[in-house]
Every structure is written in structure tokens, then in C-alpha cells.
Write an enzyme that holds these catalytic residues in place. Sequence first.
Site, PDB file in Angstrom:
ATOM      1  N   MET A  93       0.797  -0.858   0.274  1.00  0.00           N
ATOM      2  CA  MET A  93       0.050   0.298  -0.273  1.00  0.00           C
ATOM      3  C   MET A  93       1.011   1.354  -0.375  1.00  0.00           C
ATOM      4  SD  MET A  93      -3.062  -1.091   3.006  1.00  0.00           S
ATOM      5  CE  MET A  93      -3.965  -2.757   2.957  1.00  0.00           C
TER       6      MET A  93
ATOM      7  N   HIS B 221      -0.060  -8.234  -3.467  1.00  0.00           N
ATOM      8  CA  HIS B 221      -1.235  -7.447  -4.079  1.00  0.00           C
ATOM      9  C   HIS B 221      -0.906  -5.325  -4.185  1.00  0.00           C
ATOM     10  CE1 HIS B 221      -5.928  -6.180  -2.337  1.00  0.00           C
ATOM     11  NE2 HIS B 221      -5.696  -5.897  -3.843  1.00  0.00           N
TER      12      HIS B 221
ATOM     13  N   MET C  72     -12.134  -7.960  -4.638  1.00  0.00           N
ATOM     14  CA  MET C  72     -12.562  -7.562  -3.502  1.00  0.00           C
ATOM     15  C   MET C  72     -13.871  -6.742  -2.505  1.00  0.00           C
ATOM     16  SD  MET C  72      -9.270  -6.683  -2.456  1.00  0.00           S
ATOM     17  CE  MET C  72      -9.814  -5.909  -1.189  1.00  0.00           C
TER      18      MET C  72
ATOM     19  N   ASP D  41     -10.585 -11.814  -1.381  1.00  0.00           N
ATOM     20  CA  ASP D  41      -9.661 -10.678  -0.633  1.00  0.00           C
ATOM     21  C   ASP D  41     -10.596  -9.958   0.763  1.00  0.00           C
ATOM     22  OD1 ASP D  41      -7.918  -9.318   1.191  1.00  0.00           O
ATOM     23  OD2 ASP D  41      -6.705  -8.759  -1.054  1.00  0.00           O
TER      24      ASP D  41
HETATM   25  C1  DX5 Z   1      -7.037  -5.422   2.228  1.00  0.00           C
HETATM   26  C2  DX5 Z   1      -5.641  -6.194   2.097  1.00  0.00           C
HETATM   27  C3  DX5 Z   1      -6.187  -7.701   2.994  1.00  0.00           C
HETATM   28  C4  DX5 Z   1      -6.363  -7.796   3.837  1.00  0.00           C
HETATM   29  C5  DX5 Z   1      -7.212  -8.810   4.264  1.00  0.00           C
HETATM   30  O1  DX5 Z   1      -6.985  -4.672   1.938  1.00  0.00           O
HETATM   31  O2  DX5 Z   1      -6.212  -6.336   0.482  1.00  0.00           O
HETATM   32  O3  DX5 Z   1      -5.163  -8.582   2.274  1.00  0.00           O
HETATM   33  O4  DX5 Z   1      -4.886  -8.277   4.518  1.00  0.00           O
HETATM   34  O5  DX5 Z   1      -7.861  -8.476   5.964  1.00  0.00           O
HETATM   35  P1  DX5 Z   1      -8.740  -9.760   6.376  1.00  0.00           P
HETATM   36  O6  DX5 Z   1      -8.376 -10.735   6.329  1.00  0.00           O
HETATM   37  O7  DX5 Z   1      -8.787  -9.263   7.968  1.00  0.00           O
HETATM   38  O8  DX5 Z   1     -10.101  -8.734   5.675  1.00  0.00           O
HETATM   39 ZN    ZN Z   2      -5.190  -8.094  -0.135  1.00  0.00          ZN
END
Ligand code: DX5
Ligand code: ZN
Length: 217
Positions: A36, A65, A136, A174
Amino acid sequence: MTIIAPSLLSADFAHIAEQIACVQDAGAEYLHLDVMDGRFVPNITWGPKIIGDLRKLSPLIFDAHLMIEEPDRYVNDFREAGCDRITFHLEATPHAQRLLVHIRSLGAKAGVALCPQTPVAMLQDIIEDCDTVLVMSVNPGFSGQKFIPRAIEKVREARALVDRRNPTCLIEVDGGVGAENARELVAAGADALVMGAAVFGAADPAKELRRIRALIA
Ligand code: DX5
Ligand code: ZN
């Protein structure tokens, strides 16, 4: 068999070697690495240096990701750092087709992620170029958010598209995934489940991972 991809976003980086060993021993296939940039999403995590260091700790498939603007500028670095699968957001570039082809040319599996607002229909003209479609089920940026139920229907839509046009492409889900919804997502057509809080937030992550694996078997 469904692929389980624990997300290190929820892991304890003060004990990262133990955390990785724990999910590896419990049978995880991928390590999901959330990158990120504080621009595409309102949070900042890590880049290629950290991933390169983590690479020394595990032979698991590194599933990156990228939640970053201008992903085309960074994919070579993530590949060099040891990422096996590189997934970027469709919303982050107008040149997704070119970037998918480029990621494949680096020898990695190429993926596209869709935010909750982006319909599966946006993949119509690039699905043959994808090795992963990442649906997502939260707005990207943080772990521990609530699952958005509409994602189940999107997984079904992605399944239909992939089955028709590119059957080897994986459908990954995800965000907010855990014991409560894993079965339904697999039934809808998900091949891979990303789990952050559900696994690393559990008192015993290995036990929870095995429990979820049993639920979807
Ligand atoms: C969120 C990420 C996810 C996150 C998921 O933006 O892309 O990969 O780590 O975490 P959980 O499973 O706790 O929602
Ligand atoms: Zn992710």
C-alpha cells in the site's frame, strides 16, 4: 483444493519468522503480501526491500497485491524481490492489458484486482491475459473490515467468465473472509481465499487455518 493465502498485513512483524513458519506448517499455499502506498489506499505498508528479506524465510508462493498508483513503475522491482504472483488494481492504471502481458513476460503470474465498485464486466476485454482475478470483498486499505456480501455474486460472475474464456485463471477473494463465509465463497467459485484477521487474529493461527480448511473440504 482451495488455496489458502494468509495475509501478512495482520501478522506480528516483531515475530514475522515464527508467524510465517506457523501458517506454512499449517498448510497455507500462498503468502499474501499487501503493498500500500498511501495514495491508492489510505494506508502504507512495505515495498520490495521488505519482501526480498521475507523471501529468505519461506519457499511459499509470494502473492503480491499491489494497492498502489502507477503499478507499471514498480512491477519489475516486485518480481526481482521474489514475488511469484503480482496482482494490481484495475482502477490504478488505464493500461491493464499491457501491464498483464508485461508481468507474464517477467515470468510471474499476472492478476487484476477489482474494488467493490468495479463490475466484473470490466474484465471482458482482458480476461485471457489474467492468471488471477482478485475480487475485493472490502474497500482495500485495512485488515479486519466487514465482508461486503455483494462479493459473493461477483465471485459467481467471475467464475462464469473464467470458465468460459480462461479456465486456468484463479479467482481469489480478499477482505473479511473467515470461517463464517469461506464455504459460501468456495461454493460460489472462489479458488483462493485471502485471510488476514481470521488467521493472524486468532489465538492459535495454525489451528484456525486448519479448522477453516476442514470447513471447506
Ligand atoms: C485489505 C487487504 C487484505 C487484508 C485482508 O486491503 O487487501 O489482504 O489483509 O484482511 P482481512 O482478512 O482481515 O480482511
Ligand atoms: Zn490483499
